[in-house]
Design a protein around this motif. Sequence first.
Motif: not given
Ligand code: SF4
Length: 378
Positions: A348, A306, A362, A359, A342-346, A304, A300-301
């Motif tokens: 996780c 989780i 959260l 996502i 969360c930047i929704e990079c996916g 977070i 996770c960048p």
């Molecule tokens: S999508 Fe998952 S890995 Fe990416 S920023 Fe959000 S919580 Fe972190």
Amino acid sequence: MFKNKLGFGLMRLPQTDENDWASVDMEETVKMIDYFMEKGLTHFDTAYSYHHGNSEKAFKEAVVQKYPRDAYTVSDKMPVWLVKENADYQKFFDEQLERCGVDFFDLYFLHALDEKGYTDSVEFGGFEFLKKIKAEGKAKSIGFSYHAAADFLDQILENHPEVDYVLLQINYADWESEAVESRRCYEAAVKHNVSVLVMEPIKGGSLANVPADAEKLFKEYHPDMSAASWAIRFAASLENVVCVLSGMSNFEQMADNVSYMENFTPLNDEEREIIRKVTAIINENTAIPCTACNYCLKDCPKNIPIPKYFSLYNNQKQFGLTFLQIAYYTDLINSRGKPADCIECGKCEKLCPQHILIINDLKEVASVFETAMKESSE
Ligand code: SF4
Ligand code: SF4
């Protein structure tokens, strides 16, 4: 110091006005305290902030002015969030001695340490102050109450061997909780040979009313014992626990607690098994099926935590949102990434063996807790 494992936590005293925390019902309080003392129980726990200062005053009126000093023991707590400079410690402490009407406390805590509370306490000299009052005999023993992660507790105890006691949130529902980490916090205290007092043994009252299936299991084994008795006895059965603080609010609760704690017997193996089943029933109502495996944390960048957020979310679904959950949430967002970061990079979601839609979940966590924080600050 502790003659019995049940202590009277003076933070939920009976009130004359249920909407006014300051309105302590002294008549009922005196009745409860006299009964407690008559049964040979002797430890009281108060704090600067309880009942907006009236808990300490009630203690003075109902205990100090009626009983000799060697008939009871008392713990009190420094409101660390109000301390802005070193001189404040002495100021609050002197005020507390005066309010309680005592010359010394048997045990004195820094109140509700989390990462921020600890950092501030180090900066302003809180631990030096504890050592000073102990050397002066104004506090016979010292410690802190704690509301954050077990690893951080381990670090604090490593840094402060002067600590005699810690006050931890321990109950069977939080024992394996990823957010509260009751078991891991307890084990950190054991590792450092620090004795434990317990707060929230009934999880703010919620374990007094368990789901019907769970209640049935309790009643089949002990028809006459309350659900609360199982929770208190669970905490008291831990070897390193010297005292379980119960915030009793009426005479009925007091009589119930005293009935099984007057001559306490630890849980046997059958009772432990029943508690394990009850915990499973409570967990069945878990909204997000996170197993706290931590796989999702790897990449996770935004750092977070989780599973911790999911644990808090599940907790409030099962038991309702409490002040303590908001406190844990606040500590998490101050020390780690927020759900809303969360930047929704996916990344996780690809790692989650439970295929949880992290996502989206959260976003739900953020919505519930951010709304609650906003409402509590209004
Ligand atoms: S999508 Fe998952 S890995 Fe990416 S920023 Fe959000 S919580 Fe972190
Ligand atoms: S990977 Fe899934 S199950 Fe494991 S901690 Fe993360 S969210 Fe929970």
